[in-house]
Design an enzyme around this catalytic site. Structure first.
Site, PDB file in Angstrom:
ATOM      1  N   LYS A  77       0.848  -1.196   0.000  1.00 32.52           N
ATOM      2  CA  LYS A  77       0.000   0.000   0.000  1.00 32.52           C
ATOM      3  C   LYS A  77       0.885   1.248   0.000  1.00 32.52           C
ATOM      4  O   LYS A  77       1.900   1.288   0.698  1.00 32.52           O
ATOM      5  CB  LYS A  77      -0.888  -0.048   1.259  1.00 32.52           C
ATOM      6  CG  LYS A  77      -1.944   1.022   1.365  1.00 32.52           C
ATOM      7  CD  LYS A  77      -2.769   0.807   2.650  1.00 32.52           C
ATOM      8  CE  LYS A  77      -3.894   1.798   2.818  1.00 32.52           C
ATOM      9  NZ  LYS A  77      -4.689   1.566   4.040  1.00 32.52           N
ATOM     10  N   SER A 152      -9.693   1.408   3.163  1.00 39.50           N
ATOM     11  CA  SER A 152      -8.893   2.219   2.285  1.00 39.50           C
ATOM     12  C   SER A 152      -7.833   1.439   1.509  1.00 39.50           C
ATOM     13  O   SER A 152      -7.298   1.959   0.532  1.00 39.50           O
ATOM     14  CB  SER A 152      -8.194   3.306   3.098  1.00 39.50           C
ATOM     15  OG  SER A 152      -7.286   2.726   4.024  1.00 39.50           O
ATOM     16  N   SER A 176      -9.521  -0.960   7.445  1.00 35.86           N
ATOM     17  CA  SER A 176      -9.035  -0.816   6.065  1.00 35.86           C
ATOM     18  C   SER A 176      -8.305  -2.010   5.477  1.00 35.86           C
ATOM     19  O   SER A 176      -7.980  -2.002   4.283  1.00 35.86           O
ATOM     20  CB  SER A 176      -8.134   0.402   5.956  1.00 35.86           C
ATOM     21  OG  SER A 176      -8.929   1.546   5.827  1.00 35.86           O
TER      22      SER A 176
HETATM   23  N1  GLN Z   1     -13.081   3.619   6.965  1.00 33.51           N
HETATM   24  C1  GLN Z   1     -12.345   4.080   8.090  1.00 33.51           C
HETATM   25  C2  GLN Z   1     -11.992   5.531   7.922  1.00 33.51           C
HETATM   26  O1  GLN Z   1     -12.301   6.092   6.922  1.00 33.51           O
HETATM   27  C3  GLN Z   1     -11.130   3.221   8.313  1.00 33.51           C
HETATM   28  C4  GLN Z   1      -9.955   3.605   7.492  1.00 33.51           C
HETATM   29  C5  GLN Z   1      -8.733   2.800   7.812  1.00 33.51           C
HETATM   30  O2  GLN Z   1      -8.785   1.770   8.471  1.00 33.51           O
HETATM   31  N2  GLN Z   1      -7.596   3.310   7.362  1.00 33.51           N
HETATM   32  O3  GLN Z   1     -11.419   6.127   8.793  1.00 33.51           O
END
Ligand code: GLN
Length: 483
Positions: A77, A152, A176
């Site tokens: 990532k 994400s 994420s």
């Molecule tokens: N969907 C969550 C957010 O937008 C988690 C994102 C993540 O785990 N990086 O904060």
């Protein structure tokens, strides 16, 4: 085809000299070349560097120094620092940034002889649930190109699902890794907080962030986890524990296992077909001797609210460094303030700015007690409630996401609805617990993820249980029909 194989199968092939590390890398580069224009998993692939690293892997093998995953390609990532390779967090503010060092996880991949195949797309600074917040491109779900891969870490999940890489790394602050794994039908694991170094991971919510693997199987997940975890003196929150061992992965059993089903994670917001698939899985596991019991963990209802105070608060502080002086592409403006203003307003996207504002507000004098402190109290309460459950149960089971992959654009105009989707995954981050998602079937032809959460630091046991569950539910072997 080499690209059909699991990471363990590839590792065996290269170890027995049936394929070379360069052949393996070339096969994946070729598949990326053909397919990634449709999927959009990768922000950066540099074939010369990939082949160079495959050659290094081969020489490790030739010297007899091969490890469990030597020669296996891995996608990373793009919020993890890679020396000499652009690292953008999918943000314009970091465009062109080439880190002078590797994140600890990247160093460990290299030490294990894995081949870094490319950097994957994400929601800008990992803030999102759909990968639609990337400043650069859309990533599509390999099961249906009109749908989101989740987020994400959507680029990493889609890359593994489309067999553009047998392994990938993601980061998980509120789900994420697990949510995109669920939406793309692959395995995704978030280790307990403190077991995987965050050094070189560009911080979002430092008390919540953990790096973890994506893979096609639990076995591959466990092998990659072992390679990247363990004490790191460069991360002050890294625990003084060894790597999460994969050694006893296959010695668990389902018989007599006690599994808690928190009723708050099976609410009416869950798609009926998702519930049906989870129920089917429960029935299968029950026949294998697993004992299920419904429990109540009331603080789960407060999880999303709590997370969306703590995570933005930490983000607002972490992202202060992108000011055009220390970090970030500088945009000239009137004087110092004008420069910082222009740098930040043009460099950050809408979601990131929203979070910085919410976080700054929650931390400001006069509001701190009402928001940030209260959120920390709820967090402590949730940890206690979960701890109680783990006194009587081995794991907690739930859906990973209440719905399968949604259409691209469908939830973009409704950020609140998107955030509410995180309710199943957030507790593991607030509680520092390990959590894993594996495929357990299909709803409307789209993958459904089953989540298992373990007690903090029970990572080995959780992986052992996940392995048994995967063996009992072989639905993870079905692949999307792309290409
Ligand atoms: N969907 C969550 C957010 O937008 C988690 C994102 C993540 O785990 N990086 O904060």
């Amino acid at each position: 085809m080499l690209t059909d194989l699991t990471a363990s199968e590839i590792a065996r092939l290269v170890a027995s000299r049936e394929a070379s590390c360069v052949e393996v890398a070339e096969a994946f580069l070729q598949r990326i070349h053909i397919l990634d224009s449709k999927i959009g998993s990768f922000l950066k692939v540099e074939p010369d560097k990939v082949l160079e690293s495959a050659k290094l892997a081969q020489s490790m093998l030739d010297r007899g120094e091969g490890k469990a995953l030597t020669g296996v390609p891995i996608a990373v990532k793009d919020n993890m620092s890679t020396e000499g390779i652009e690292t953008t967090c999918a943000s314009k503010i970091l465009e062109g940034y080439i880190p002078p060092f590797d994140a600890t996880v990247v160093t460990r991949l290299k030490e294990s002889g894995m081949t870094l195949i490319g950097k994957t797309n994400l929601d800008e600074f990992a803030m999102g649930t759909s990968t639609e917040n990337s400043a650069f491109q859309v990533t599509r779900n390999p099961w249906d190109l009109g749908r989101s891969p989740g987020g994400s870490s959507g680029g990493s999940a889609a890359a593994v699902a489309a067999e553009l890489a047998p392994l990938a790394l993601g980061s998980d602050t509120g789900g994420s890794i697990r949510q995109p794994a669920a939406l793309c039908g692959v395995v995704g694991f978030k280790p307990s907080y403190g077991r995987c170094s965050r050094y070189g991971l560009i911080a979002f919510g430092s008390s919540l962030d953990q790096i973890g693997p994506f893979a096609k199987t639990v076995e591959d997940t466990a092998l990659l986890t072992e390679a990247i975890t363990g004490k790191d003196p460069l991360d002050g929150t890294s625990l003084d524990l060894g790597p999460i061992s994969a050694q006893n992965l296959k010695s668990g059993s389902l018989k007599g296992l006690r599994v808690a089903l928190p009723k708050e994670l099976f609410g009416s917001a869950t798609h009926p077909e998702v519930l049906e698939q989870i129920q089917n899985a429960i029935n299968v596991l029950q026949k294998e001797g697993v004992e299920f019991q419904e429990v109540s963990i009331p603080s789960i209802e407060l999880g999303v609210t709590t997370y969306y105070i703590i995570a933005p608060a930490e983000a607002s502080s972490n992202l202060a460094r992108f000011d055009g002086i220390r970090y970030g592409v500088r945009k000239d403006g009137q004087g110092h303030i004008g420069m910082v203003e222009k740098t930040r307003s043009e460099g950050f996207g809408h979601e990131v700015k929203t979070r910085i504002m919410i976080g700054t507000y929650a931390l400001s004098a006069g509001y701190y007690d009402a928001f940030y402190l209260k959120a920390q109290q709820v967090r402590a309460m949730m940890q206690q409630e979960f701890q109680k459950v783990y006194e009587s149960f081995d794991v907690v089971l739930s859906p990973t996401s209440p719905i399968p992959a949604f259409k691209l654009g469908e939830l973009k105009k409704d950020p609140l609805a998107l955030k509410l989707l995180d309710f199943c995954t957030i507790p593991a981050n607030l509680g520092g617990m390990p959590g894993i998602s594996l495929n357990c079937g299909f709803a409307e032809g789209l993958p459904v993820g089953l989540q298992l959460m373990g007690a903090p630091l029970d990572d080995e046991k959780l992986l052992q249980i996940a392995y048994c569950v995967e063996q009992a539910l072989p639905s993870g072997t079905i692949k999307p029909s792309i290409a």
